[in-house]
Design a protein around this motif. Structure first.
Motif, PDB file in Angstrom:
ATOM      1  N   LYS A 258       1.934  -6.915  -1.835  1.00 44.53           N
ATOM      2  CA  LYS A 258       1.693  -8.349  -1.667  1.00 44.53           C
ATOM      3  C   LYS A 258       1.528  -9.036  -3.022  1.00 44.53           C
ATOM      4  CE  LYS A 258      -0.430  -7.928   2.921  1.00 44.53           C
ATOM      5  NZ  LYS A 258      -1.681  -8.084   3.724  1.00 44.53           N
ATOM      6  N   THR A 259       1.019  -8.310  -4.021  1.00 41.96           N
ATOM      7  CA  THR A 259       0.888  -8.874  -5.370  1.00 41.96           C
ATOM      8  C   THR A 259       2.247  -9.252  -5.941  1.00 41.96           C
ATOM      9  OG1 THR A 259      -1.060  -7.487  -5.755  1.00 41.96           O
ATOM     10  CG2 THR A 259      -0.015  -8.439  -7.686  1.00 41.96           C
ATOM     11  N   ASN A 260       3.300  -8.548  -5.511  1.00 36.72           N
ATOM     12  CA  ASN A 260       4.660  -8.838  -5.965  1.00 36.72           C
ATOM     13  C   ASN A 260       5.323  -9.963  -5.170  1.00 36.72           C
ATOM     14  OD1 ASN A 260       4.936  -7.095  -8.155  1.00 36.72           O
ATOM     15  ND2 ASN A 260       5.475  -5.348  -6.850  1.00 36.72           N
ATOM     16  N   GLY A 261       4.555 -10.626  -4.299  1.00 38.78           N
ATOM     17  CA  GLY A 261       5.084 -11.783  -3.584  1.00 38.78           C
ATOM     18  C   GLY A 261       5.658 -11.493  -2.223  1.00 38.78           C
ATOM     19  N   VAL A 262       5.489 -10.280  -1.720  1.00 33.57           N
ATOM     20  CA  VAL A 262       5.968  -9.940  -0.386  1.00 33.57           C
ATOM     21  C   VAL A 262       5.027 -10.562   0.642  1.00 33.57           C
ATOM     22  CG1 VAL A 262       6.449  -8.059   1.227  1.00 33.57           C
ATOM     23  CG2 VAL A 262       7.015  -7.806  -1.199  1.00 33.57           C
ATOM     24  N   SER A 263       5.582 -11.146   1.696  1.00 28.98           N
ATOM     25  CA  SER A 263       4.760 -11.797   2.716  1.00 28.98           C
ATOM     26  C   SER A 263       3.884 -10.782   3.443  1.00 28.98           C
ATOM     27  CB  SER A 263       5.645 -12.527   3.726  1.00 28.98           C
ATOM     28  OG  SER A 263       6.389 -11.594   4.498  1.00 28.98           O
ATOM     29  N   ASP A 264       2.791 -11.273   4.014  1.00 28.75           N
ATOM     30  CA  ASP A 264       1.881 -10.400   4.741  1.00 28.75           C
ATOM     31  C   ASP A 264       2.595  -9.691   5.888  1.00 28.75           C
ATOM     32  OD1 ASP A 264      -0.024 -11.298   3.031  1.00 28.75           O
ATOM     33  OD2 ASP A 264      -1.162 -12.466   4.497  1.00 28.75           O
ATOM     34  N   GLU A 265       3.450 -10.420   6.610  1.00 30.96           N
ATOM     35  CA  GLU A 265       4.139  -9.846   7.757  1.00 30.96           C
ATOM     36  C   GLU A 265       5.025  -8.675   7.346  1.00 30.96           C
ATOM     37  OE1 GLU A 265       7.016 -12.404   9.455  1.00 30.96           O
ATOM     38  OE2 GLU A 265       7.412 -11.138  11.202  1.00 30.96           O
ATOM     39  N   VAL A 266       5.807  -8.869   6.295  1.00 28.90           N
ATOM     40  CA  VAL A 266       6.727  -7.820   5.844  1.00 28.90           C
ATOM     41  C   VAL A 266       5.958  -6.642   5.261  1.00 28.90           C
ATOM     42  CG1 VAL A 266       8.556  -7.249   4.204  1.00 28.90           C
ATOM     43  CG2 VAL A 266       8.648  -9.397   5.487  1.00 28.90           C
ATOM     44  N   ALA A 267       4.962  -6.920   4.429  1.00 29.15           N
ATOM     45  CA  ALA A 267       4.190  -5.845   3.801  1.00 29.15           C
ATOM     46  C   ALA A 267       3.476  -5.005   4.846  1.00 29.15           C
ATOM     47  CB  ALA A 267       3.188  -6.422   2.810  1.00 29.15           C
ATOM     48  N   ASP A 268       2.862  -5.668   5.823  1.00 22.59           N
ATOM     49  CA  ASP A 268       2.105  -4.949   6.849  1.00 22.59           C
ATOM     50  C   ASP A 268       3.008  -4.113   7.745  1.00 22.59           C
ATOM     51  OD1 ASP A 268      -0.187  -6.078   5.866  1.00 22.59           O
ATOM     52  OD2 ASP A 268      -0.283  -7.675   7.365  1.00 22.59           O
ATOM     53  N   PHE A 269       4.295  -4.480   7.834  1.00 21.50           N
ATOM     54  CA  PHE A 269       5.234  -3.727   8.661  1.00 21.50           C
ATOM     55  C   PHE A 269       5.990  -2.677   7.841  1.00 21.50           C
ATOM     56  CE2 PHE A 269       9.643  -3.138   9.970  1.00 21.50           C
ATOM     57  CZ  PHE A 269       9.483  -2.662  11.265  1.00 21.50           C
ATOM     58  N   ALA A 270       6.558  -3.096   6.707  1.00 24.42           N
ATOM     59  CA  ALA A 270       7.473  -2.237   5.962  1.00 24.42           C
ATOM     60  C   ALA A 270       6.766  -1.074   5.274  1.00 24.42           C
ATOM     61  CB  ALA A 270       8.236  -3.071   4.929  1.00 24.42           C
ATOM     62  N   VAL A 271       5.595  -1.315   4.703  1.00 19.10           N
ATOM     63  CA  VAL A 271       4.922  -0.254   3.946  1.00 19.10           C
ATOM     64  C   VAL A 271       4.501   0.915   4.834  1.00 19.10           C
ATOM     65  CG1 VAL A 271       2.880   0.308   2.572  1.00 19.10           C
ATOM     66  CG2 VAL A 271       4.232  -1.728   2.030  1.00 19.10           C
ATOM     67  N   PRO A 272       3.805   0.678   5.969  1.00 21.05           N
ATOM     68  CA  PRO A 272       3.477   1.822   6.830  1.00 21.05           C
ATOM     69  C   PRO A 272       4.704   2.547   7.359  1.00 21.05           C
ATOM     70  CG  PRO A 272       2.120  -0.073   7.383  1.00 21.05           C
ATOM     71  CD  PRO A 272       3.192  -0.566   6.460  1.00 21.05           C
ATOM     72  N   LEU A 273       5.770   1.791   7.680  1.00 22.39           N
ATOM     73  CA  LEU A 273       6.992   2.423   8.169  1.00 22.39           C
ATOM     74  C   LEU A 273       7.623   3.283   7.076  1.00 22.39           C
ATOM     75  CD1 LEU A 273       9.135   2.806  10.353  1.00 22.39           C
ATOM     76  CD2 LEU A 273      10.242   0.715   9.541  1.00 22.39           C
ATOM     77  N   CYS A 274       7.721   2.749   5.856  1.00 26.41           N
ATOM     78  CA  CYS A 274       8.313   3.498   4.750  1.00 26.41           C
ATOM     79  C   CYS A 274       7.483   4.725   4.372  1.00 26.41           C
ATOM     80  CB  CYS A 274       8.487   2.603   3.530  1.00 26.41           C
ATOM     81  SG  CYS A 274       9.863   1.438   3.664  1.00 26.41           S
ATOM     82  N   ALA A 275       6.171   4.641   4.586  1.00 24.37           N
ATOM     83  CA  ALA A 275       5.320   5.799   4.314  1.00 24.37           C
ATOM     84  C   ALA A 275       5.721   6.985   5.180  1.00 24.37           C
ATOM     85  CB  ALA A 275       3.852   5.442   4.560  1.00 24.37           C
TER      86      ALA A 275
END
Length: 383
Positions: A258-275
């Motif tokens: 999110k510090t890099n400007g990614v929206s909350d919606e995308v960060a909350d979805f994409a990061v756990p999935l990519c993990a």
């Protein structure tokens, strides 16, 4: 010993095995070799169950999620993993021949020392059968959207995870000790350890280069300074080195993304999935280490042989349990069936992989941030 991490225990096991093998006392070495043989047979038994227990629920969970974001994220993650493995193999073929001299006896085949006894543990199915079964179950559960089978497979996954966490991982250092006792007994250990160091350095360098490449691509798409983005992701990188788990690092990865400007919606979805589905760092490690083990024993390898392995590895990494060394556990079946690895070669792979597991995890989670940047850009275009 449980207070120590897996890597310190692995180092202790290697040192203990070398000391015991170097004494030249046959019965001590044979005791370790006997134990390693029994444990190796148990691994052969459990590998198909690991594949079914993790691949099937993983595919079912992916199939149960909806929306364009899933397609974007899964596609980019898989492409990133395949590119990482391809770069790793091409680099390994250029560099490893100059730093590894082949030997016909590195893994212990033909050694003049045998276990006291063996306990056969036949697997209930072959690895390839397990893979096909896992895909069939996973896709079927996603299609019918039933809960009974899905809940059963999730509970089965928990059982297998307990086996990995409470049996395989704790005993793994003793298993590795047996291998190194064998090599020390016959004088092969010095060269093998020197190769370990060179491969470790090569793996970490490729990790760093691939992270930079990922952010150069993400930066060109999002018009963000790639090196500033990498700097913002450093907390996640160093946290992953400590946790050795992409899942345990998710809160930090989400915050830095999110510090890099990614929206909350995308960060909350994409990061756990990519993990779960994006393990580019682990794929780099597995590819280079597999190439190194084959080079150690003078085996021939080429791109047409390795590429199917990398393609399957990108899918099988979904099965990697969220424990230290989980990726190598998920990949053992592919190493055995597609590359023909023996038990001794699998043991070498596990030792090589676990030695740098924290750096591979750090590369995984840092790359997740780059994917989130790209998905965030695509999400804005389609919204």
């Amino acid at each position: 010993m449980k207070r120590f991490g897996l890597l310190p225990r692995l180092i202790i096991g290697i040192i203990a095995g070398i000391l015991i093998g170097s004494t030249g006392v046959e019965f001590l070495t044979r005791i370790l070799v006997t134990f390693s043989g029994i444990f190796g047979n148990f691994l052969g038994y459990i590998i198909p169950l690991i594949i079914i227990g993790f691949v099937a629920p993983g595919i079912a969970e992916l199939g149960g999620k909806a929306g364009k974001l899933l397609g974007y994220t899964a596609g980019i993650a898989y492409l990133s993993t395949i590119i990482a493995g391809t770069i790793a193999f091409l680099t390994a073929t250029l560099i490893l021949p100059s730093i590894i001299t082949a030997s016909s006896d590195v893994s212990g085949e033909g050694m003049k020392i045998a276990p006291y006894f063996e306990i056969q543990m036949p697997a209930i199915m072959s690895v390839m059968t397990a893979l096909i079964t896992a895909f069939l179950f996973g896709l079927g559960m996603a299609a019918i959207k039933g809960k009974t089978m899905f809940n059963f497979m999730n509970e089965f996954q928990e059982i297998i995870k307990k086996v990995i966490e409470n049996i395989i991982i704790p005993i793994l250092p003793i298993y590795i000790a047996g291998l190194f006792a064998k090599m020390a007994y016959t004088g092969e250990v010095t060269r093998t350890l020197s190769v370990f160091g060179r491969v470790f350095v090569l793996v970490v360098i490729i990790h760093i280069c691939y992270i930079i490449l990922q952010y150069l691509v993400a930066g060109s798409i999002t018009k963000l300074n790639p090196f500033l983005a990498i700097k913002n992701m450093l907390p996640a990188y160093f946290t992953a080195i400590g946790t050795q788990s992409s899942a345990a690092t998710i809160p930090v990865t989400v915050r830095t993304t999110k510090t890099n400007g990614v929206s909350d919606e995308v960060a909350d979805f994409a990061v756990p999935l990519c993990a779960t589905i994006h393990l580019a760092g682990s794929t780099i490690t597995l590819t280079i280490c597999a190439t190194a083990v084959m080079a150690l024993e003078g085996a021939t390898f080429n791109f047409t042989q390795i590429m199917p392995f990398i393609l399957m590895l990108g899918i099988t990494m979904v099965a990697a349990p969220g424990v230290p060394g989980g990726a190598i556990m998920a990949a053992l079946g592919l190493l055995e069936t597609m590359l023909g690895f023996t038990d001794a070669q699998l043991a070498l792979m596990m030792a090589l992989y676990v030695a740098q597991d924290s750096f591979g995890t750090a590369a995984n989670v840092t790359g997740d941030g780059a994917i989130a940047l790209i998905v965030n850009k695509l999400a804005r275009k389609t919204s």
